[in-house]
Write an enzyme that holds these catalytic residues in place. Sequence first.
Site, PDB file in Angstrom:
ATOM      1  N   HIS A  73       0.897  -1.368  -0.120  1.00 30.12           N
ATOM      2  CA  HIS A  73       0.056  -0.134  -0.099  1.00 30.12           C
ATOM      3  C   HIS A  73       0.929   1.357   0.042  1.00 30.12           C
ATOM      4  O   HIS A  73       2.040   1.386   0.603  1.00 30.12           O
ATOM      5  CB  HIS A  73      -0.887  -0.039   1.266  1.00 30.12           C
ATOM      6  N   ASP A  93      -0.510   4.476   0.756  1.00 32.40           N
ATOM      7  CA  ASP A  93      -0.954   5.431   1.826  1.00 32.40           C
ATOM      8  C   ASP A  93       0.069   5.129   2.978  1.00 32.40           C
ATOM      9  O   ASP A  93       0.345   4.251   3.264  1.00 32.40           O
ATOM     10  CB  ASP A  93      -2.288   5.416   2.054  1.00 32.40           C
ATOM     11  N   ASP A 100       6.948   1.561   6.082  1.00 34.05           N
ATOM     12  CA  ASP A 100       5.490   0.928   6.012  1.00 34.05           C
ATOM     13  C   ASP A 100       4.637   2.082   5.194  1.00 34.05           C
ATOM     14  O   ASP A 100       4.015   3.146   5.679  1.00 34.05           O
ATOM     15  CB  ASP A 100       4.740   1.031   7.511  1.00 34.05           C
ATOM     16  N   GLU A 145      -4.955   1.556   3.042  1.00 40.83           N
ATOM     17  CA  GLU A 145      -4.917   0.568   4.199  1.00 40.83           C
ATOM     18  C   GLU A 145      -4.702   1.269   5.609  1.00 40.83           C
ATOM     19  O   GLU A 145      -5.441   0.525   6.721  1.00 40.83           O
ATOM     20  CB  GLU A 145      -3.490  -0.278   3.867  1.00 40.83           C
ATOM     21  N   GLU A 146      -4.072   2.323   5.842  1.00 40.96           N
ATOM     22  CA  GLU A 146      -3.996   2.905   7.085  1.00 40.96           C
ATOM     23  C   GLU A 146      -5.260   3.404   7.591  1.00 40.96           C
ATOM     24  O   GLU A 146      -5.312   3.396   8.913  1.00 40.96           O
ATOM     25  CB  GLU A 146      -2.866   3.891   6.817  1.00 40.96           C
ATOM     26  N   HIS A 165       4.594   3.979  12.162  1.00 37.24           N
ATOM     27  CA  HIS A 165       3.332   4.524  12.787  1.00 37.24           C
ATOM     28  C   HIS A 165       3.846   5.400  13.999  1.00 37.24           C
ATOM     29  O   HIS A 165       3.155   6.148  14.573  1.00 37.24           O
ATOM     30  CB  HIS A 165       2.523   3.668  13.430  1.00 37.24           C
TER      31      HIS A 165
END
Length: 454
Positions: free
Chosen positions: A89, A91, A122, A157-158, A423
């Site tokens: 992903h 995003d 990520d 996704e996030e 994150h």
Amino acid sequence: MSQPLADAVRSLMDRARTDLAELVAFPSVADPRQFPVEECEKAARWVADAFAAEGLTGIRFLDTPDGTQSVYGELPGPEGAPTVLLYSHYDVQPPLDESAWLSPAFELTERDGRWYGRGAADCKGNILMHLTALRALRQVYGDAYPVGLKIIVEGSEEQGTGGLERYAEAHPELLAADAIVIGDTGNFAAGLPTVTASLRGMTAIEVGITTLAGNLHSGAFGGAAPDALQTLVRILASLHDEHGDVAVDGLAADQTWEGVQYPEEQFRADAKVLDGVALTGTGTVADRLWARPSLTVLGIDAPPVIGATSSVQAAAKALVSLRVPPGTDPAAAQRALVAHLEARTPLGAHLTVERQGNGAPFLADTTGPAYEAMGEAMQAAFGTPMVASGEGGSIPLCNTLRTLYPQAEIVLIGVEEPTTQIHAVNESVDPLELERMALTEALFLRRYAELRSA
């Protein structure tokens, strides 16, 4: 190990850094309240162009029901070859406190041998893992890949809004494959090749408490007037016992993990736990992370300290996240959580609950040829045997793919080892992990084709 493939991957790492810098520069947070939607569109276009340059055809943008775009492409393989779907992903999470970054969040910066930037691991680092593997295969063997390929790179996704899941359900033929490589996890430790065999599912609720028609002066009314914030804190405290284990009525919290273990000292270092602070819960660290539920208060609506007045609060709200292990139904867990809160709301306070979506947990079947091929590839790339670990996070798409394609093997790998700080501020990727994982994927694609044709 194929030395020509290893040499090719190594020769491509400068290009991988340049490409990752371009991709990280797009603040592709899939929330128009925080960043312009055009940034996601630019990232999607970059991804589409990059995979098209590696020979994939039928590149197109999928307008998913949540208003975002996923990038899709495909390329048929040799006659009789299996088809492999590569997922990632583009995003990313928001940067959080940008002042806490040691370098700009959306500017890839090398420091102490690592590459820093939001999405560096990520999941834009995993996009580069896929691209570098394909580039190495082309460099060594020409344009014909050993397998049929499909790629899908998600745009939300996030945010957890489920756009790609709903799209796949409406177009079940699109992502059909013999093996699906989910590039959105990572090794248990840097240098230790790992497949993620277990994911916790998740659910969330917003909990609101109202006790008064409006705020009151804490001197004139405090001590008798029911304070909504105090009441909310009291309810939230009931979600865990004195050891820190989840204590929701009807929700099991004593399961055990039988696979690779997570030494406590390693976890304390990875999680940057402060000296003298104890871990929460009982059982092994692996039990707590991968086999049992966890509850986290993600946010509270309450007056900030600066600017607060001497008031008894009339209302307060919290966002509570519940992660559940394989074997637990997230919808049933959500009902148990709501019932627990309802039973423990004191003083006759008015409780409101807004239920959010559920994502099911995932447990992989690791006995098929894709896992055999991945084990051989990891052994060759890292020089040490592959291990299987759990992951406390959730990837709801995995269960959608399993439902749609029950015969497909789903393998979760990636560059997100524990020190990447996904994150969080100062996210980074270890370029050596990226190199070895790209080599792993290239070796896997060749070996999987051989096993399936044998």
